[in-house]
Design a protein around this motif. Structure first.
Motif, mmCIF file in Angstrom:
data_model
loop_
_atom_site.group_PDB
_atom_site.id
_atom_site.type_symbol
_atom_site.label_atom_id
_atom_site.label_comp_id
_atom_site.label_asym_id
_atom_site.label_seq_id
_atom_site.Cartn_x
_atom_site.Cartn_y
_atom_site.Cartn_z
ATOM 1 N N LEU A 217 -24.578 -24.800 16.147
ATOM 2 C CA LEU A 217 -23.840 -23.634 16.657
ATOM 3 C C LEU A 217 -24.273 -23.302 18.077
ATOM 4 C CD1 LEU A 217 -23.643 -21.049 13.727
ATOM 5 C CD2 LEU A 217 -21.724 -21.929 15.034
ATOM 6 N N GLY A 218 -25.585 -23.376 18.311
ATOM 7 C CA GLY A 218 -26.086 -23.080 19.645
ATOM 8 C C GLY A 218 -25.606 -24.067 20.682
ATOM 9 N N VAL A 219 -25.465 -25.313 20.276
ATOM 10 C CA VAL A 219 -24.986 -26.345 21.194
ATOM 11 C C VAL A 219 -23.515 -26.124 21.523
ATOM 12 C CG1 VAL A 219 -24.550 -28.821 21.460
ATOM 13 C CG2 VAL A 219 -26.660 -28.019 20.364
ATOM 14 N N VAL A 220 -22.715 -25.839 20.515
ATOM 15 C CA VAL A 220 -21.265 -25.741 20.689
ATOM 16 C C VAL A 220 -20.859 -24.414 21.309
ATOM 17 C CG1 VAL A 220 -19.052 -25.722 19.468
ATOM 18 C CG2 VAL A 220 -20.831 -27.353 18.812
ATOM 19 N N TYR A 221 -21.458 -23.313 20.852
ATOM 20 C CA TYR A 221 -21.005 -21.994 21.282
ATOM 21 C C TYR A 221 -21.991 -21.273 22.196
ATOM 22 C CZ TYR A 221 -17.285 -22.286 17.796
ATOM 23 O OH TYR A 221 -16.174 -22.662 17.073
ATOM 24 N N GLY A 222 -23.232 -21.707 22.228
ATOM 25 C CA GLY A 222 -24.224 -20.964 22.993
ATOM 26 C C GLY A 222 -24.363 -19.563 22.427
ATOM 27 N N ASP A 223 -24.324 -18.577 23.311
ATOM 28 C CA ASP A 223 -24.408 -17.185 22.848
ATOM 29 C C ASP A 223 -23.048 -16.504 22.942
ATOM 30 O OD1 ASP A 223 -24.145 -17.062 25.564
ATOM 31 O OD2 ASP A 223 -25.935 -15.846 25.934
ATOM 32 N N ALA A 224 -21.982 -17.304 22.877
ATOM 33 C CA ALA A 224 -20.625 -16.767 23.109
ATOM 34 C C ALA A 224 -19.860 -16.475 21.831
ATOM 35 C CB ALA A 224 -19.822 -17.754 23.964
ATOM 36 N N ILE A 225 -20.531 -16.432 20.677
ATOM 37 C CA ILE A 225 -19.824 -16.116 19.440
ATOM 38 C C ILE A 225 -19.562 -14.620 19.383
ATOM 39 C CG2 ILE A 225 -19.905 -16.180 16.922
ATOM 40 C CD1 ILE A 225 -21.822 -18.523 17.133
ATOM 41 N N PRO A 226 -18.293 -14.200 19.285
ATOM 42 C CA PRO A 226 -18.004 -12.768 19.222
ATOM 43 C C PRO A 226 -18.599 -12.127 17.973
ATOM 44 C CG PRO A 226 -16.027 -14.034 19.741
ATOM 45 C CD PRO A 226 -17.081 -15.016 19.334
ATOM 46 N N THR A 227 -18.877 -10.854 18.072
ATOM 47 C CA THR A 227 -19.426 -10.105 16.946
ATOM 48 C C THR A 227 -18.515 -10.231 15.729
ATOM 49 O OG1 THR A 227 -20.429 -8.522 18.468
ATOM 50 C CG2 THR A 227 -20.176 -7.833 16.162
ATOM 51 N N ALA A 233 -17.315 -19.349 12.949
ATOM 52 C CA ALA A 233 -17.794 -20.375 13.884
ATOM 53 C C ALA A 233 -18.598 -21.438 13.137
ATOM 54 C CB ALA A 233 -18.638 -19.728 14.973
ATOM 55 N N ALA A 234 -19.399 -21.026 12.178
ATOM 56 C CA ALA A 234 -20.193 -21.988 11.414
ATOM 57 C C ALA A 234 -19.295 -22.927 10.615
ATOM 58 C CB ALA A 234 -21.154 -21.248 10.487
ATOM 59 N N ARG A 235 -18.247 -22.404 10.021
ATOM 60 C CA ARG A 235 -17.319 -23.255 9.266
ATOM 61 C C ARG A 235 -16.603 -24.222 10.204
ATOM 62 N NH1 ARG A 235 -13.529 -19.980 5.304
ATOM 63 N NH2 ARG A 235 -12.886 -22.132 4.838
ATOM 64 N N VAL A 237 -17.807 -25.494 12.986
ATOM 65 C CA VAL A 237 -18.766 -26.537 13.330
ATOM 66 C C VAL A 237 -18.951 -27.500 12.158
ATOM 67 C CG1 VAL A 237 -21.196 -26.986 13.855
ATOM 68 C CG2 VAL A 237 -19.943 -25.232 15.120
ATOM 69 N N SER A 238 -18.984 -26.982 10.941
ATOM 70 C CA SER A 238 -19.103 -27.848 9.764
ATOM 71 C C SER A 238 -17.944 -28.833 9.686
ATOM 72 C CB SER A 238 -19.157 -27.011 8.481
ATOM 73 O OG SER A 238 -20.340 -26.244 8.421
ATOM 74 N N ALA A 239 -16.745 -28.359 9.998
ATOM 75 C CA ALA A 239 -15.576 -29.240 9.991
ATOM 76 C C ALA A 239 -15.680 -30.308 11.067
ATOM 77 C CB ALA A 239 -14.306 -28.407 10.183
ATOM 78 N N LEU A 240 -16.228 -29.937 12.225
ATOM 79 C CA LEU A 240 -16.417 -30.915 13.303
ATOM 80 C C LEU A 240 -17.457 -31.958 12.915
ATOM 81 C CD1 LEU A 240 -16.420 -28.396 16.278
ATOM 82 C CD2 LEU A 240 -14.660 -30.133 15.852
ATOM 83 N N VAL A 241 -18.533 -31.516 12.263
ATOM 84 C CA VAL A 241 -19.558 -32.454 11.799
ATOM 85 C C VAL A 241 -18.946 -33.448 10.821
ATOM 86 C CG1 VAL A 241 -21.681 -32.666 10.433
ATOM 87 C CG2 VAL A 241 -21.490 -30.896 12.196
ATOM 88 N N GLU A 242 -18.157 -32.959 9.897
ATOM 89 C CA GLU A 242 -17.503 -33.844 8.926
ATOM 90 C C GLU A 242 -16.631 -34.878 9.635
ATOM 91 O OE1 GLU A 242 -14.412 -33.385 5.214
ATOM 92 O OE2 GLU A 242 -13.942 -32.603 7.196
#
Length: 250
Positions: A217-227, A233-235, A237-242
């Protein structure tokens, strides 16, 4: 270009819905209303008024998410209308498959299978206007939509975008946000964004094969994940990993 079709907004603004779900109307007397929107009593009443001059109404759904489909049963009951849509939507009167036609007195709509956002997602080609109603395949602003719901969704999504390229469209009408009149530019933008995310994850996994989703998550989004959107965002990234690891790329 012909005037854009009329629509009614549900007003359900949010980070995924932008200014709200747009229910598009195609037809004068024989009408298709595309995506009924959320099951909100005031919205259903507004749709009934919006359609009061129609003689025949078909409620046409792009996919099962509640902000698109939940109002359909109440609207159907109020108007005596049928609900047409993908098999994934509970309670549809007629299940639509790729290539099926939906008649209106302003030209047929043709179902186009465009999975990725959901497995059963449909778009609708309005050839009389060289237009496409795209549901949540693209949004009217930005460069991304939700792609994380099921195994293989990322590969499906990329193929759906490529399918649209072959259609030589003049305009795309998303269910959220304004029309996309620069179609090639929009498709490039959405394709590039997803491809960039894939490459970010591929590179990170090459360097750190055992990295957790949280670390990625830190690699893909950095600190830009909205509240409030950390889980989404985690889901994603999981789909991208798959996809990168091959399970979703076939």
């Amino acid at each position: 270009m012909e005037p854009h079709p009329e629509y009614l907004s549900a007003g359900n603004a949010g980070p995924f819905t932008l200014d709200g779900t747009r229910s598009y109307r195609v037809g004068s007397k024989e009408v298709a209303i595309i995506d009924a929107g959320p099951d909100v009593e005031s919205h259903v009443r507004a749709l009934v008024a919006f359609l009061q001059d129609a003689e025949t109404v078909r409620i046409v759904l792009t996919h099962r998410h509640a902000d698109h489909s939940a109002a359909a049963p109440a609207l159907a009951a109020a108007l005596g209308a049928e609900i047409w849509g993908p098999a994934e939507v509970e309670g549809v009167t007629r299940v639509l498959e790729d290539g099926d036609h939906i008649p209106t007195d302003e030209g047929d709509l043709v179902a186009v299978r465009t999975p990725g956002h959901t497995r059963g997602h449909l778009s609708f080609h309005w050839s009389a206007r060289n237009a496409l109603f795209a549901g949540d395949l693209l949004l009217g602003r930005g460069d991304t939509t939700w792609v994380a719901e099921y195994p293989g969704c990322v590969g499906d999504y990329m193929r759906s975008l490529e399918r649209l390229r072959s259609m030589d469209l003049a305009v795309i009408y998303p269910a959220h946000g304004p029309p996309l009149t620069e179609v090639e530019s929009a498709l490039d933008r959405y394709s590039h964004h997803r491809a960039s995310r894939i490459e970010q994850v591929r590179s990170a996994l090459a360097d750190h094969p055992d990295a957790s989703v949280e670390e990625l998550l830190g690699v893909v989004y950095g600190d830009a994940i909205p509240t409030g959107l950390h889980g989404a965002a985690a889901r994603s990234v999981s789909a991208l990993v798959e996809y990168v690891r091959g399970a979703g790329a076939g």
